[in-house]
Design a protein around this motif. Structure first.
Motif, PDB file in Angstrom:
ATOM      1  N   ILE A  34       6.153  -1.052   1.103  1.00 53.58           N
ATOM      2  CA  ILE A  34       7.189  -0.148   1.620  1.00 53.58           C
ATOM      3  C   ILE A  34       7.067  -0.005   3.137  1.00 53.58           C
ATOM      4  CG2 ILE A  34       8.299   2.096   1.395  1.00 53.58           C
ATOM      5  CD1 ILE A  34       8.282   0.322  -1.131  1.00 53.58           C
ATOM      6  N   GLY A  35       5.862   0.293   3.607  1.00 53.83           N
ATOM      7  CA  GLY A  35       5.666   0.492   5.034  1.00 53.83           C
ATOM      8  C   GLY A  35       5.664  -0.783   5.842  1.00 53.83           C
ATOM      9  N   THR A  36       5.423  -1.916   5.182  1.00 55.17           N
ATOM     10  CA  THR A  36       5.343  -3.193   5.899  1.00 55.17           C
ATOM     11  C   THR A  36       6.646  -3.984   5.856  1.00 55.17           C
ATOM     12  OG1 THR A  36       4.410  -4.216   3.906  1.00 55.17           O
ATOM     13  CG2 THR A  36       2.845  -3.443   5.594  1.00 55.17           C
ATOM     14  N   VAL A  37       7.412  -3.859   4.757  1.00 52.34           N
ATOM     15  CA  VAL A  37       8.618  -4.682   4.596  1.00 52.34           C
ATOM     16  C   VAL A  37       9.878  -3.868   4.316  1.00 52.34           C
ATOM     17  CG1 VAL A  37       9.708  -6.518   3.223  1.00 52.34           C
ATOM     18  CG2 VAL A  37       7.267  -6.648   3.769  1.00 52.34           C
ATOM     19  N   TYR A  71      -6.071  -8.682  -6.605  1.00 48.92           N
ATOM     20  CA  TYR A  71      -6.141 -10.014  -5.988  1.00 48.92           C
ATOM     21  C   TYR A  71      -4.744 -10.631  -5.877  1.00 48.92           C
ATOM     22  CZ  TYR A  71      -7.431 -14.818  -5.007  1.00 48.92           C
ATOM     23  OH  TYR A  71      -7.534 -16.056  -4.415  1.00 48.92           O
ATOM     24  N   ASN A  72      -3.995 -10.566  -6.977  1.00 49.05           N
ATOM     25  CA  ASN A  72      -2.646 -11.144  -6.982  1.00 49.05           C
ATOM     26  C   ASN A  72      -1.771 -10.499  -5.906  1.00 49.05           C
ATOM     27  OD1 ASN A  72      -3.466 -12.611  -9.173  1.00 49.05           O
ATOM     28  ND2 ASN A  72      -2.181 -11.557 -10.671  1.00 49.05           N
ATOM     29  N   ASP A  73      -1.809  -9.165  -5.863  1.00 47.02           N
ATOM     30  CA  ASP A  73      -0.927  -8.441  -4.949  1.00 47.02           C
ATOM     31  C   ASP A  73      -1.283  -8.668  -3.486  1.00 47.02           C
ATOM     32  OD1 ASP A  73       0.424  -7.447  -7.108  1.00 47.02           O
ATOM     33  OD2 ASP A  73      -0.513  -5.476  -7.079  1.00 47.02           O
ATOM     34  N   SER A  74      -2.566  -8.818  -3.200  1.00 47.15           N
ATOM     35  CA  SER A  74      -2.985  -8.969  -1.805  1.00 47.15           C
ATOM     36  C   SER A  74      -2.983 -10.418  -1.325  1.00 47.15           C
ATOM     37  CB  SER A  74      -4.381  -8.357  -1.598  1.00 47.15           C
ATOM     38  OG  SER A  74      -5.337  -8.986  -2.424  1.00 47.15           O
ATOM     39  N   HIS A  75      -2.853 -11.369  -2.258  1.00 44.85           N
ATOM     40  CA  HIS A  75      -2.884 -12.781  -1.871  1.00 44.85           C
ATOM     41  C   HIS A  75      -1.553 -13.501  -2.067  1.00 44.85           C
ATOM     42  CE1 HIS A  75      -7.211 -12.037  -2.022  1.00 44.85           C
ATOM     43  NE2 HIS A  75      -7.361 -13.125  -1.306  1.00 44.85           N
ATOM     44  N   ARG A  76      -0.522 -12.797  -2.517  1.00 45.00           N
ATOM     45  CA  ARG A  76       0.758 -13.469  -2.700  1.00 45.00           C
ATOM     46  C   ARG A  76       1.349 -13.845  -1.347  1.00 45.00           C
ATOM     47  NH1 ARG A  76       3.170  -7.935  -4.941  1.00 45.00           N
ATOM     48  NH2 ARG A  76       3.780  -6.957  -2.972  1.00 45.00           N
ATOM     49  N   ALA A  77       2.151 -14.905  -1.344  1.00 48.61           N
ATOM     50  CA  ALA A  77       2.713 -15.419  -0.092  1.00 48.61           C
ATOM     51  C   ALA A  77       3.777 -14.492   0.484  1.00 48.61           C
ATOM     52  CB  ALA A  77       3.303 -16.807  -0.333  1.00 48.61           C
ATOM     53  N   ILE A  78       4.522 -13.834  -0.392  1.00 49.94           N
ATOM     54  CA  ILE A  78       5.615 -12.974   0.042  1.00 49.94           C
ATOM     55  C   ILE A  78       5.190 -11.512  -0.006  1.00 49.94           C
ATOM     56  CG2 ILE A  78       8.010 -12.285  -0.376  1.00 49.94           C
ATOM     57  CD1 ILE A  78       7.716 -15.193   0.422  1.00 49.94           C
ATOM     58  N   ALA A  79       5.269 -10.824   1.138  1.00 49.20           N
ATOM     59  CA  ALA A  79       4.997  -9.387   1.236  1.00 49.20           C
ATOM     60  C   ALA A  79       3.723  -8.968   0.499  1.00 49.20           C
ATOM     61  CB  ALA A  79       6.189  -8.597   0.704  1.00 49.20           C
ATOM     62  N   PRO A  80       2.567  -9.501   0.888  1.00 45.70           N
ATOM     63  CA  PRO A  80       1.324  -9.115   0.209  1.00 45.70           C
ATOM     64  C   PRO A  80       0.973  -7.653   0.447  1.00 45.70           C
ATOM     65  CG  PRO A  80       0.852 -10.331   2.217  1.00 45.70           C
ATOM     66  CD  PRO A  80       2.339 -10.424   2.001  1.00 45.70           C
ATOM     67  N   LEU A  81       0.224  -7.079  -0.486  1.00 45.86           N
ATOM     68  CA  LEU A  81      -0.245  -5.702  -0.342  1.00 45.86           C
ATOM     69  C   LEU A  81      -1.219  -5.626   0.824  1.00 45.86           C
ATOM     70  CD1 LEU A  81      -0.787  -2.758  -1.359  1.00 45.86           C
ATOM     71  CD2 LEU A  81      -2.585  -3.738  -2.784  1.00 45.86           C
TER      72      LEU A  81
END
Length: 221
Positions: free
Chosen positions: A129-132, A179-189
């Motif tokens: 939310i705050g990043t994208v 891991y999934n959320d912080s390493h995804r290519a699009i809008a990672p956590l």
């Protein structure tokens, strides 16, 4: 309009805490994770692979997701059916993580989320939310807790509903989703550069709500 963006990992209590704080502030609460969960649920119900980008993208034209407020509470409707309870089942959590990695899904939901912020004072929670979604939000919070504490909370929540679950399995699922959320290519956590870190590992729910409200009110003055 004032927008408050709250990001953080799965099980950090974002929804519960943000909902309570928004009520205290008199703001509209928007649970963006519920939107992704709805899409994950639809893909699961169709028997498709939530990690397959083409499969998921092909189903998007069939999906209509709406947020409605019933007696002040947010309800999520998927093709006119209230799925507010269905989307909280454990398999849907991982499905939401999978579909959220697809750029088509993020674009599909982006305008809906931004429109809420244009028309209302909002507390909006999610992972980007705050990043994208709302990069110019008035206040940004990164809400977190240790993976063990988040697993303990989720285990307690599910067992109180009568579900038979194993703590270790929940803990592993949370770590995998992190891991999934912080390493995804699009809008990672990730924590936005101008976000305030709020760690609730040692806090009760009431203490967490008070802590977040204090931080927000101090920034609103």
């Amino acid at each position: 309009m004032i927008s408050i963006a709250i990001d953080g990992p799965s099980g950090a209590g974002k929804s519960t805490i943000a909902k309570a704080v928004s009520k205290k502030l008199g703001f509209i609460y928007v649970d963006t994770g519920a939107l992704y969960r709805s899409i994950g649920l639809y893909v699961l119900n169709k028997g498709k692979d939530t990690a397959n980008q083409m499969d998921v993208a092909a189903l998007l034209p069939e999906i209509n997701v709406q947020i409605r407020y019933v007696d002040g509470a947010q309800h999520v409707y998927l093709n006119e059916k209230d799925v507010s309870d269905d989307i909280r089942r454990p398999p849907v959590s991982m499905a939401a993580s999978n579909v959220s990695a697809h750029p088509e899904v993020r674009e599909f939901l982006l305008n809906l989320q931004r429109q809420f912020a244009k028309e209302n004072n909002v507390v909006m929670d999610g992972r980007d939310i705050g990043t994208v979604v709302l990069p110019n939000a008035d206040i940004k919070i990164f809400l977190t807790a240790s993976s063990e504490e988040r697993a303990r909370r989720r285990y307690k929540e599910l067992t109180e509903k009568g579900e038979k679950v194993e703590f270790e399995q929940i803990h592993e699922e949370i770590k995998q989703r992190d891991y999934n959320d912080s390493h995804r290519a699009i809008a990672p956590l990730k924590q936005a550069d101008d976000a305030i870190l709020v760690d609730t590992t040692e806090c009760t729910l009431e203490e967490s709500i008070d802590k977040l409200e204090t931080v927000i009110r101090s920034r609103m003055k």
